[in-house]
Design a protein around this motif. Sequence first.
Motif, mmCIF file in Angstrom:
data_model
loop_
_atom_site.group_PDB
_atom_site.id
_atom_site.type_symbol
_atom_site.label_atom_id
_atom_site.label_comp_id
_atom_site.label_asym_id
_atom_site.label_seq_id
_atom_site.Cartn_x
_atom_site.Cartn_y
_atom_site.Cartn_z
ATOM 1 N N GLU A 121 0.832 -1.207 0.000
ATOM 2 C CA GLU A 121 0.000 0.000 0.000
ATOM 3 C C GLU A 121 0.866 1.256 0.000
ATOM 4 O O GLU A 121 0.532 2.247 -0.663
ATOM 5 N N ARG A 125 0.470 4.037 -2.815
ATOM 6 C CA ARG A 125 0.207 5.447 -2.510
ATOM 7 C C ARG A 125 1.297 6.347 -3.089
ATOM 8 O O ARG A 125 1.009 7.406 -3.651
ATOM 9 N N TYR A 148 -6.262 6.992 -3.928
ATOM 10 C CA TYR A 148 -5.858 7.474 -2.615
ATOM 11 C C TYR A 148 -5.885 8.995 -2.485
ATOM 12 O O TYR A 148 -6.070 9.510 -1.378
#
Length: 298
Positions: A121, A125, A148
Motif C-alpha cells: 500500500e 500510494r 488514494y
Amino acid sequence: MRLSTVILPIHSWGEGQKVWQRAEDLGFHASYTYDHLSWRTFRDGPWFGAVPTLTAAATATRSMRLGTLVTSPNFRHPVTLAKELISLDDISHGRVTLGIGAGGTGFDATVLGQEPWTPRERADRFGEFLPLLDRLLTEDAVSYEGDYYSAHEARNIPGCVQRPRLPFAVAATGPRGLRLAARHGQAWVTTGDPKLFENGTPEQSDRALREQGDRLADACAAIGREVGELDRVLLTGFTPERSRPLASVDAFVDFAGRHRDLGFTELVVHWPIADSDFTADEKVFERIAMEAPAQLED
C-alpha cells in the motif's frame, strides 16, 4: 562530489539559526532536514516541523541549497504540500530540493490514527502521490481523482521559482520506487542496504550500492532516459561503517572516494548531536567540511 549535511529539527530557532548559518559558512552544498513529526530515539525530546524550519533557514542563509530528506505520504497530501513547497521555493529564491520517498513504519505511520500501511500500500500510494505532486508543481490548475488522492481545481499560481519545478530527489531501492525516480527524479537517494547495517561489511555495502545503481540505470533505460541525468545522493550513517568516516579527514576522504567511484555525486553527513547515534567530534566534523571537498578534487 558535493558534500552536504542534514540538520535534525531539534533546535529551537534561537540556537537553530546559528547551526544553519554555520553550515553555510562551512561551505556545505546543501543542508537538509528530516520531514517527520517525531523520529526514533528523539521522539520524547524537542522536534520541530520541517517546512517552518526550512522557511526560517531560507531567511537566515544566502546561497546554500535547502531541502527535506525525506518527505513521505505518511502524513502529507500532495495538494497542501505543493502549496507549501511553492511558497518555500519563493522565500528561498529557488534554493529548495524536495527529498521524497514512500515512507516507512513507526510513529509517522500511525500518528493520524490510521492503521499502518503494508509495504504494497505504501508503494501504491507513493505511485499516486509523486506524479500528482509533479503536476501540481508544474500546472496552474489540476483536477485528479485517484484511489488514494484527489485534487479539485487545485490552483498553484505562480508556480515554482525553479522551472519547470523544484527538483525531486527520490529515495528508492525497490523496483517501483526506482521507476518513479527514473521518471520524475532529478536525483536518486539511498541509505544503502538496511539488511547490512548491523552485521555487513563495507565490501558488501559497496556491492549492494553498485547493484542499486545498476537497477536505477535499467529503470532509466526502460523509458529512454540517460541515468547520468540524475544525481546520486548517499545519506550516510546507515551503512556498516556508520559514523566511522567522521573520525578523521583521511577516513572521510577514503569513504567518499570509494562512493564517488560507485557513481555518487553527493554525500550527506549528519550534523553532530551529542549522546546520540550521530555523535561526532565537532572540530573534526568542521575540518571534514572545509578540507575534504578539495582533497576529493585532487
